[in-house]
Each structure stands twice: as structure tokens, then as C-alpha cells.
Design an enzyme around this catalytic site. Sequence first.
Site, mmCIF file in Angstrom:
data_model
loop_
_atom_site.group_PDB
_atom_site.id
_atom_site.type_symbol
_atom_site.label_atom_id
_atom_site.label_comp_id
_atom_site.label_asym_id
_atom_site.label_seq_id
_atom_site.Cartn_x
_atom_site.Cartn_y
_atom_site.Cartn_z
ATOM 1 N N ASP A 1 0.853 -1.198 0.000
ATOM 2 C CA ASP A 1 0.000 0.000 0.000
ATOM 3 C C ASP A 1 0.885 1.243 0.000
ATOM 4 O OD1 ASP A 1 -2.336 1.713 0.311
ATOM 5 O OD2 ASP A 1 -3.343 -0.102 1.009
ATOM 6 N N HIS B 1 -2.898 3.188 -4.704
ATOM 7 C CA HIS B 1 -2.236 2.719 -3.475
ATOM 8 C C HIS B 1 -0.825 2.206 -3.761
ATOM 9 C CE1 HIS B 1 -5.611 3.348 -0.776
ATOM 10 N NE2 HIS B 1 -6.415 2.815 -1.686
ATOM 11 N N GLU C 1 -9.674 2.574 -5.565
ATOM 12 C CA GLU C 1 -9.302 3.945 -5.229
ATOM 13 C C GLU C 1 -8.086 4.463 -5.997
ATOM 14 O OE1 GLU C 1 -10.987 4.249 -0.695
ATOM 15 O OE2 GLU C 1 -8.953 3.496 -0.897
ATOM 16 N N THR D 1 -5.771 -1.201 9.039
ATOM 17 C CA THR D 1 -5.128 -0.958 10.340
ATOM 18 C C THR D 1 -4.540 0.450 10.491
ATOM 19 O OG1 THR D 1 -3.058 -1.934 9.528
ATOM 20 C CG2 THR D 1 -4.591 -3.403 10.653
ATOM 21 N N GLU D 2 -5.132 1.455 9.833
ATOM 22 C CA GLU D 2 -4.650 2.826 10.017
ATOM 23 C C GLU D 2 -4.548 3.190 11.496
ATOM 24 O OE1 GLU D 2 -7.002 1.958 7.847
ATOM 25 O OE2 GLU D 2 -6.988 3.225 6.055
#
Length: 678
Positions: free
Chosen positions: A188, A258, A322, A471-472
Site C-alpha cells: 500500500d 495505493h 481507489e 489498520t490505520e
Amino acid sequence: MMAVLLCCQVMMAQAPVADYQVIPMPRQVTRIQCSVPFQLDATVAVVAPDDPVMQRNAQFLCDYVKQSTGITLKLGGTAQRLIVLDLNLKDDNPEAYRLTVSPSQVTISGASPAAVFWGIMNLRKALPVGQTTAVMMPAVEVYDAPRFPYRAAHLDVCRHFWTIDQVKTFIDMLALHNINNFHWHLTDDQGWRIEIKQYPRLTEVGAWRDSTVIGRNPGKWQRERHGGYYTQEQAREIVRYAADRHINVVPEIEMPGHTQAILASYPELGCTGGPYSVWTCWGVTPEVICPGNDKTLELIRGVLNEVMDIFPSPVICIGGDECPKDRWRDCPKCQARIKAEGIKPKGKYTAEDQLQGFITHFACKVVTDRGRSPEGWDEILECDIPQDAIVMSWRGEAGAIEGARRGNRVVQAPNSHMYFDFYQSRDMAAEPFAIGGYIPVEKVYAFDPVPAELTPEQGKLIMGCQANLWTEYITTFDHVQYMELPRMAALAEVQWTPVERKDYRSFVQRLPRLLALYNLLGYNYARHLCGVTATYTPVPEQKALRVEMTSLQGNAIHYTLDGSEPDEASPVYTEPLMLTGDAIVRSRTMGELGFPERISTDTVRVNKATFCHITLNTQPHPNYVFGGAPTLVDGLRGANSYRTGFWLGFCGNDLDATIDLGRMQRISQVAFEADVFQ
Ligand SMILES: [Zn+2]
């Protein structure tokens, strides 16, 4: 059947008793009434065919029994009482098993070694947790097979990195819940986590960021280097560890969005040439790889081929979500590619959107050339995709419906039900900081992966479903477990149990035995269901709020209405409460199953409009109706996210509502709360 009726009651009174109605609920559990139970103790031997996979299954069984009860079974050899593992079951479902318990023998017959493993998992969960010398296993015949072949859970290791041992624990959690696919989100913007020999800078540079934004992008950073990656050898170790537990590992390599960590490593693959750094924010960055550059395609081919060397998975995820097209619009190379390939706008999609399709096709071909199936997030539907591509529907179920109608296979992972990074309580102030949203266990449980809109034939294209954990905001593995458990238990039943066997009340009653196993294994889990569940309903006729409370095991509920901490001296809930004024409702159960208690707190604020009849003259957007009009007058505040369901959402039309105050009244002030989203 002779005289076997005699003493089973006596025997069973002396030892703990197994219960086969586990999570996920098996298809059929038929108790054999007039038979004595099988006594599980240290004299019992486990026998299995002489091949490594079945022998390993047998070893797992011994380990699990020892772990839960302290009883050491004999592996192999002869004994008066046996547990026999075999592959004799003939069944169309390759994961079907039959568990038969008679006084002298337990047999787990599977249609495959994986099926036998799930049978072992049922036996494991059927055992009561606690040290003992014997467990009574009532005579039974269990027939079981999963509803869906593809039962997945996703873990993001990019936003925060998890060690090999933590990843193994995650896989153990999947095995416990009969989940057979581990979706490993390896790349990412914020970090590249898998060693690629041809592109060493991906991990030398791309695996590390020098700081991390604090909270939801407020412009402050924690200046601490974060990162890590898995060597190919470590990744192979994870593949083996999972395969031993009959779990497939699906690697995900994100593209074309990403990909800022790729650009930080190889800036020449971006449209502008950079400079780039591994991203330190969350969200969607405009910096994406340049599909106009042949070297970008070379990297995709090289990376995917090395990944497929490591991972034998039949499914290879190529991301696809995205991807902003800003850079592509201004990039001569991208525009030249559009021209050279004859890429045209199509419907509502621009030529740049179709350029993403060009990359998707390229990656799909690399994957299909090696006999694997490519999988992508539902944005891949914005262009033509190959027939063998699998669509992961995450923006609700629209992608699932569209994908299946086009004849593509589908994995359901909608952010309405399957996003385990969302809050699991409306009392967000009392929760660890999260991305937003509201998906309690009950909502996970209610999900049906097959949309009603599909024909039966299209419905067959739904391979299964998957829960995602981004998991930000999750920095410890304890927190990973807190977000997963017990929602993963609800997920297990969505994935495994046929619709007609699903029942939330029954699920909640079966849950404490699984929680006991979580306790034994040292898993951290959310305890919302261990405390009181309160539901609130406005009753305009009485200008009051009806409060109903339930507890997991039906234990006494103590409550207060003034915000003070409830204790044993506080009133006991016996019937629904009718509130007419301000209150802070706090409630708890005492000593429920010895689990740590959680006090639930809800604040009710009453004004002239509260609990009155309300009519909406304009309708909310269908996606944001939630509890409907009464939401606006129920006295409960909307918390910090519309997804709590304490909000209504209007889009393109203004709110127009009539609140009937019942009689003429003086009004000194009108106020309401709104949040605006672009
Ligand atoms: Zn470009």
C-alpha cells in the site's frame, strides 16, 4: 439396544459434558438418545491413515484436547476406545464431514483432509474448557458442510506492520472459526511488505516511512520510523503454517492506486518523476504508477511472477481500488498509451478510467497465464474485465450484483457489514479510536452474502464472503484481536451455516463457550455482548422513551438513571422502563460467567420535540435511512459518525419534517445538529 439406558445420567453427572452445537452451527446434530456417552480420557487413542496430512490432523486433535482439558490422548496404537479419522465420506461438498460418537468410538469421516480438520475443530469447540481427567461425549451423529467454499478474512499489514508470530496467531484465529482463506494485504501507499528479488528497493526503501500522521489526518505527525517486511522465506513459512491448518493464503498486490511506496522506491515509474516518499498520511493519494511507462508493466509482471512463486493460491489479488486519474490526464506517456491502444471513453467512464482497465487486463493476463484467478476490488468493474476475474464487492453490495450479472465470480466484503475496522458500539467515546462506522456483532450476523436481487443462477457466482481489517488506527495486536473478536464468530456463522440454521438468539447462547476458549488462548476480545444490550424506542402516545435491556445469559441487570455507577444495591431491571425526562442510563450484570464486566452508558436529553410524532416531508437518501424519522426525536445524540444509525442523511433535497408537539406551546429556541459531507 438392550440395557444401555441404565447409567448415562449417573456417569454424566460426574464429568463435564461435550456440546456439539458450536460456532459455526453445524448443519445437523442428531443426538442418539438411548446410548451411553463416549468417555474421553487418557486411555483413548487417535488413529488416522498413514499419510502426513492426516497424521498432522491427528496431532492437531491431540494438541487441542490437551490444551482445553489437560487430557493427553495416545497418538496411534490400539486402545479400548478410539477416535478414528478417515476419508471415507462421499459427498459433493469437499469440506463435508460426519462426526459419529458411540460408546466405544468417535469417528470423523471427511470428504477431504480439510473436511476432517473442520470436524476436529467441531470436536475441539464441543469440549468444555477446564482441566479434567475425563469428558463425557454424548452419543451423536453430526453431519456438516459449509455453505460457502470461500470463507476469508483480510489483514492489512501495510498501515501497521505485524510480525510473523502475530500473523501466525491471526491464522490460528481463522482456523478456530473455520475460515479457509487468509487475505494478506501486502502492499500500500504506507508500506511495501514483501521481498521482491528483482526489485530490492521495494523493501529497502518502500517498507519504511519516517513518520505517521496522528488521528484522522489533522496535520500532526508522530516522528517515528515505522515499517518492516517479510522475506520470501518468511512468507513461505506463513504459507506452510496456514496450509497445515487447511487455510489458503491469498496475497494482495495493490495496483494501480495505493502505489506510492512503489514510487518512493522507483520514482521513474510515476507520471511526474517525483520526488516521492512512502506516504505518512491515510486516505487516497493522487500519486499512482504510470501505465504509460513500459517499465511499470515490467514491474507488475516481475512482482506478480515472484509472488506466484511464493504463494500457490489459486486466487491472486491485484487490488484495483481507489485510483485517482489526475496524474494520468496530464501525463504525455499516459496519453500516448491511450492513443496507441485505441482506448476510448465508455458510458460514464473517461479514457483514463479505461486506462485503469488496460492495467487490470495486463495484470489479469500475468495471473491467468499461470493458471490462477485474478481478484480485484469492485472498481475493476468500471472497465471490461476478463470472465475469470473475481470481484470483491466492498462499496456495499452493488459490485456483487453487477459482477454476478456480468457472469463474474464474486466475494462479498461490503463496508456495510464486513468492515471490522468500524466501531462495534455506539458509545464511541468508550472505544479505542477507529476510522468511524458502526458494525456491531448483530449486524455482522445478519448479513446474507447472496443479494436478493440475483437470480438463483447468478447467486451461485457468490463464492463467499470476507471481513476486512484495515489498520490505520490499529497499532497493537491486542487491538487487532479486539476488533476481530467476537465479530469473527458471527462471520463464521455467515460463511459456514445454512440460512435456515442461522438464529441470532441461539448464536448468543452458544457464544460463551467460545469466549471461554478465547480466554484460554489469551485472545483479547470485545465484551459488548457480555454486558447489557439496551434498545431505545420512542413512544409518542406516551411522550416517553421505552428502554429494553437484555443480558447475554439472562442474569440480573442492575441500572441507574442518574449517571452513577450501578452496583448490587442499584435497582434490578424487571420490565421495560419508560423515560420521560433527561437521564444517563447505566447498566451492568453482576458476575456473568466470570467474564470481565462492561457497564453500558447512554445519555438521553429531552426537549419539547423529544418523543413526539414526526413526519418526514422529504425523504432521506435510501442509503441513510437507518431507524427512520423517530431517530430525530429519540433523545439520543448521533455520536461522531453517521454510520452509527443515529443520523439521517439527505442528498440533493433539504430536510423538511413536521414534529407534532401535541398542543400549543411557547418555543424560545430551535436548534439542530448537522454534518455536511461533500
Ligand atoms: Zn503517466
